[in-house]
Scaffold this active site. Structure first.
Site, PDB file in Angstrom:
ATOM      1  N   ARG A 169       5.098  -9.315  41.979  1.00  0.00           N
ATOM      2  CA  ARG A 169       4.804 -10.208  43.112  1.00  0.00           C
ATOM      3  C   ARG A 169       5.760 -10.053  44.285  1.00  0.00           C
ATOM      4  O   ARG A 169       5.773 -10.863  45.184  1.00  0.00           O
ATOM      5  CB  ARG A 169       4.716 -11.657  42.630  1.00  0.00           C
ATOM      6  CG  ARG A 169       3.481 -11.841  41.807  1.00  0.00           C
ATOM      7  CD  ARG A 169       3.186 -13.266  41.376  1.00  0.00           C
ATOM      8  NE  ARG A 169       2.437 -13.139  40.142  1.00  0.00           N
ATOM      9  CZ  ARG A 169       2.986 -13.069  38.947  1.00  0.00           C
ATOM     10  NH1 ARG A 169       4.278 -13.219  38.795  1.00  0.00           N
ATOM     11  NH2 ARG A 169       2.227 -12.878  37.886  1.00  0.00           N
ATOM     12  N   THR A 218       7.273 -10.143  36.229  1.00  0.00           N
ATOM     13  CA  THR A 218       6.258  -9.865  37.248  1.00  0.00           C
ATOM     14  C   THR A 218       6.561 -10.638  38.530  1.00  0.00           C
ATOM     15  O   THR A 218       6.013 -10.336  39.580  1.00  0.00           O
ATOM     16  CB  THR A 218       4.856 -10.270  36.758  1.00  0.00           C
ATOM     17  OG1 THR A 218       4.889 -11.654  36.371  1.00  0.00           O
ATOM     18  CG2 THR A 218       4.412  -9.419  35.582  1.00  0.00           C
ATOM     19  N   ALA A 243       4.940 -15.376  27.108  1.00  0.00           N
ATOM     20  CA  ALA A 243       4.692 -16.444  26.136  1.00  0.00           C
ATOM     21  C   ALA A 243       3.457 -16.165  25.270  1.00  0.00           C
ATOM     22  O   ALA A 243       3.392 -16.643  24.136  1.00  0.00           O
ATOM     23  CB  ALA A 243       4.551 -17.793  26.842  1.00  0.00           C
ATOM     24  N   ASN A 273       3.272 -21.843  29.658  1.00  0.00           N
ATOM     25  CA  ASN A 273       2.644 -22.426  28.480  1.00  0.00           C
ATOM     26  C   ASN A 273       3.503 -22.262  27.231  1.00  0.00           C
ATOM     27  O   ASN A 273       4.485 -21.529  27.228  1.00  0.00           O
ATOM     28  CB  ASN A 273       1.283 -21.781  28.236  1.00  0.00           C
ATOM     29  CG  ASN A 273       1.375 -20.269  28.133  1.00  0.00           C
ATOM     30  OD1 ASN A 273       1.397 -19.582  29.143  1.00  0.00           O
ATOM     31  ND2 ASN A 273       1.448 -19.756  26.911  1.00  0.00           N
ATOM     32  N   ASP A 277      -2.786 -23.356  27.424  1.00  0.00           N
ATOM     33  CA  ASP A 277      -2.251 -22.355  28.362  1.00  0.00           C
ATOM     34  C   ASP A 277      -2.233 -22.896  29.791  1.00  0.00           C
ATOM     35  O   ASP A 277      -2.453 -22.164  30.747  1.00  0.00           O
ATOM     36  CB  ASP A 277      -3.052 -21.037  28.288  1.00  0.00           C
ATOM     37  CG  ASP A 277      -2.412 -19.905  29.089  1.00  0.00           C
ATOM     38  OD1 ASP A 277      -1.214 -19.998  29.389  1.00  0.00           O
ATOM     39  OD2 ASP A 277      -3.125 -18.941  29.419  1.00  0.00           O
ATOM     40  N   CYS A 308      -7.054  -5.781  27.822  1.00  0.00           N
ATOM     41  CA  CYS A 308      -6.955  -4.812  28.928  1.00  0.00           C
ATOM     42  C   CYS A 308      -8.316  -4.228  29.303  1.00  0.00           C
ATOM     43  O   CYS A 308      -8.640  -4.090  30.480  1.00  0.00           O
ATOM     44  CB  CYS A 308      -6.015  -3.670  28.553  1.00  0.00           C
ATOM     45  SG  CYS A 308      -4.278  -4.146  28.507  1.00  0.00           S
ATOM     46  N   MET A 340      -1.983   4.230  28.244  1.00  0.00           N
ATOM     47  CA  MET A 340      -2.690   3.755  27.048  1.00  0.00           C
ATOM     48  C   MET A 340      -1.702   3.749  25.882  1.00  0.00           C
ATOM     49  O   MET A 340      -1.306   4.794  25.388  1.00  0.00           O
ATOM     50  CB  MET A 340      -3.874   4.683  26.755  1.00  0.00           C
ATOM     51  CG  MET A 340      -4.521   4.464  25.391  1.00  0.00           C
ATOM     52  SD  MET A 340      -5.270   2.823  25.188  1.00  0.00           S
ATOM     53  CE  MET A 340      -5.522   2.808  23.402  1.00  0.00           C
TER      54      MET A 340
HETATM   55 CA    CA Z   1      -0.153 -17.931  29.827  1.00  0.00          CA
END
Ligand code: CA
Length: 713
Positions: free
Chosen positions: A138, A183, A200, A280, A325, A631, A669
């Site tokens: 971010r 992130t 988490a 969460n 969540d 994914c 991968m």
């Molecule tokens: Ca979460």
């Protein structure tokens, strides 16, 4: 001596280049004083939310409702990796600093998009398995000539802003057996680089760390949930939190508690309080985590800390005993609002759980909490206790499987909201979602996997059911009045996961969309006044800045993130592929975008035969949705970011076992050798072949013009 006028132009050019070089030679000279006084230099965007109050409002108004129709592309810059792009760029003195997937950092001339330098932290590509939500980043922070980036694998790196060369690098991860990722964008307060983490879903104990911006030395660390119950709590805050957790499964077999502070922060220099939002629980299921009761502090909370020491001051928990969540990591925005005839210093947040909270930011006192979209998990927030009143069906760990809204993707996710002090409105990228929660109360933490305390996600497969589910997932840009707690205007979107917002003194609100456009609305009325192509879903919060007297607006474009990779099949109407670009607009801009990446086509040639019996197919579905769906999309529906396995070529099918075993690790991968056995891999392969056949049947059916879609089975 007679001056040679023919050389004057050259001299002026040299002088101009000298000025530019001087600016670039000592770039990113930002400190707290400059950020606090950011309104004196509105051409710059020096911190994630522009200002420490994170309003994402710009006083610039050269681009405004009257001329925004003339906004055109000034330049586009293609990022290296076509995965989710969530960064807010920083612009200081004509230089833009921003990030792409795998935490790559770019410094560009903000006027032209010319690359000045690039830093690739060389994140091992299979590290993507350690995150829940794509390999996004971010953005950076800047401070006194350095650029700071939190790297996906947990490093915090300081770069020389002039060259992009690392000055220092530290590992913020305590336990590499826990899947810790970064992130979020760092914030820098009083010379301290503050960074949290995520993970988490995979099981970890959340914490926020502060590092000395000069040396990289760890100055303090605030844990957001208690640690090993056999050891004494680290501090008074952890002693208080410990009383709200029950049993010891959350530590010994539940994954570590969670509460990861993976995104939002804000700072009030007068009160000297740093605010952080936490995530969460780990596991999601509170029966597994805490014997089904207890508030489990500080999950899903807003916490106020002293930035010098990390000392706890107050907290407000938006979702006590979270089991859905419902993170409180969404934007934290500070403003001064007149409420009940009194000017209040407030903190606003619209977390995943569907309530818009207004708190007194000095004390944490709850001033209001109203739903900004409908939800079924709680009827309302009791203003006497400050607690949500849960509905019976919300307690799925006790009362059994239930469809609950919002779902884990939330009524608002990380896409930043903005606040305009001119209109008094918050521009909130909201969404309507639901989730099916099915308990597995005997679950035990497994390293490197999703650990939710739930049965493997069940997700529709037939195209009719997918369409029904998709039609219930819709987006909405809401202009929310935080004093009256009402939407003043709103704009609906057919899909969720639209972009963050920017509001400006030009009476404009800018937003990207999941369908691949960038849009401007009148801030006061919501009338759409401008739209342009972005080629791909745009999620990040846009910014605006001014260089050489010219105002620009930048959108970071690139479809991805948690919704796109896991549930992107629900956005199939958007039909976007991930294309990662920086798009910068100015009045009269004439640059053009290349055409959109084409959607994948079915491969020609023979696919392996489908031979599985019903039990094997069912096993393949479960293994796929537990290990691959996060994914490649649940029910193998793809999502436009990571390869849609229904489009695998015959050649790839031949080496399917090798791919699952890890031969494409460098392409991102991960290998599943230690996790899946030969029978699992064969069952997954058969499931994918079956889903390819389903897709072919759907396409043939559509071609034939039939009204009713073919069920998958
Ligand atoms: Ca979460």
């Amino acid at each position: 001596m007679k001056p040679d006028l023919s050389k004057l132009g050259v001299w002026l050019l040299i002088l101009a280049l000298g000025a530019l070089n001087a600016a670039v030679a000592s770039p990113a000279k930002v400190d707290g004083k400059r950020i606090i006084n950011a309104n004196h230099e509105p051409g710059n965007w020096m911190s994630t939310g522009r200002t420490y109050d994170e309003q994402r409002f710009s006083p610039l108004n050269k681009i405004n409702v009257d001329n925004v129709k003339d906004l055109g592309l000034a330049w586009a810059y293609k990022l290296d990796v076509d995965r989710g792009v969530e960064a807010t760029p920083i612009i200081v003195d004509g230089v833009m600093y921003t990030t792409g997937a795998f935490s790559m950092v770019y410094a560009l001339d903000a006027r032209s998009g010319k690359l000045l330098w690039k830093y690739d932290p060389k994140v091992k590509r299979d590290t993507d398995k350690k995150g829940c939500c794509d390999v996004v980043n971010r953005g950076v922070a800047v401070w006194k000539g350095r650029v700071y980036v939190g790297v996906f694998d947990g490093r915090l790196v300081a770069l020389d802003a002039a060259t992009g060369k690392p000055s220092w690098s530290v590992d913020t991860v305590i336990d590499h057996h826990r899947s810790t990722t970064i992130t979020g964008a760092p914030r820098i307060v009083k010379g301290k680089v503050i960074i949290g983490n995520g993970g988490a879903e995979l099981g970890m104990r959340g914490y926020l760390s502060a590092y000395d911006s000069e040396s990289g030395k760890l100055l303090w660390r605030f844990f957001t949930v208690p640690g090993d119950p056999k050891l004494p709590p680290e501090n008074a805050a952890m002693a208080m939190a410990r009383k709200t957790w029950f049993g010891d499964r959350w530590w010994n077999e539940g994954g570590g508690g969670g509460g990861t502070p993976w995104d939002s922060m804000a700072y009030d220099p007068e009160l000297d309080l740093l605010y952080v939002g936490t995530g969460n629980g780990s596991m999601w299921n509170r029966q597994v985590r805490s014997e089904g009761h207890g508030d489990n502090l500080f999950l899903s909370s807003i916490i106020a800390l002293r930035p010098d020491s990390g000392e706890y001051v107050w907290h407000y928990q938006t979702t006590p005993g979270d089991t859905w969540d419902y993170t409180a990591t969404q934007s934290i925005v500070l403003a001064d609002l007149e409420i009940g005839g009194k000017l209040r210093k407030v903190l606003m947040q619209a977390p995943k759980n569907s309530f818009f909270y207004v708190l007194d930011r000095a004390t944490g006192e709850l001033l209001s909490a109203e739903k900004f979209v409908p939800s079924t998990w709680a009827t309302h927030v009791d203003m006497k206790t400050g607690r949500p009143v849960e509905t019976p069906e919300a307690d799925w760990p006790k009362n059994g499987p239930a469809l609950i809204s919002p779902g884990p993707i939330g009524a608002h996710n990380w896409q930043p909201m903005s606040f305009s002090p001119l209109t008094g409105l918050v521009y909130l990228p909201a969404q309507h979602t639901a989730g099916f929660y099915d308990p597995d109360n005997k679950a035990k933490w497994k390293e490197g996997q999703w650990n939710l305390g739930m049965k493997p996600f069940a997700f529709p497969e037939s195209s009719a059911d997918v369409k029904t589910a998709a039609s219930s997932y819709t987006g909405e840009l809401i202009a929310w009045n935080p004093v009256t707690n009402k939407a003043v205007w709103s704009h609906p979107y057919p899909v969720i996961w639209n972009g963050g917002t920017l509001s400006t003194a030009g009476n404009l609100v800018f937003q990207g969309t999941a369908q691949g456009q960038v849009v401007a609305y009148r801030a006061d009325t919501g009338e759409q006044v401008w739209q342009s192509e972005a080629n791909t879903g745009v999620m990040a919060g846009p910014v605006t800045f001014e260089v050489d007297g010219k105002q620009y607006v930048t959108f970071m474009a690139g479809w991805g993130g948690s919704f796109a990779v896991t549930l992107g099949g629900l956005a199939q109407n958007a039909k976007v592929q991930s294309e990662a670009r920086i798009l910068t607009f100015k009045l009269g801009g004439k640059a053009t975008l290349p055409p959109r990446k084409p959607v994948p086509v079915l491969p020609s040639g023979d696919l392996p035969p489908f031979t599985a019996d019903a039990a094997t197919l069912d096993h393949g579905r479960q293994v796929f949705n537990s290990n691959c769906g996060a994914c490649h999309g649940l029910s193998a529906l793809g999502g436009g970011v990571i390869p849609d396995l229904r489009y695998l070529s015959p050649d790839k099918h031949k080496i399917f076992n090798g791919i699952v075993g890890g031969i494409y690790v460098e392409r991102g991968m991960p290998g599943f050798g230690g996790i899946l056995n030969a029978a699992d891999v064969e069952a997954v392969h058969q499931y994918i072949i079956r889903r390819t056949q389903d897709l072919v049947a759907d396409i043939e059916h559509d071609k034939a013009g039939n009204a009713a879609p073919v069920p998958a089975q």
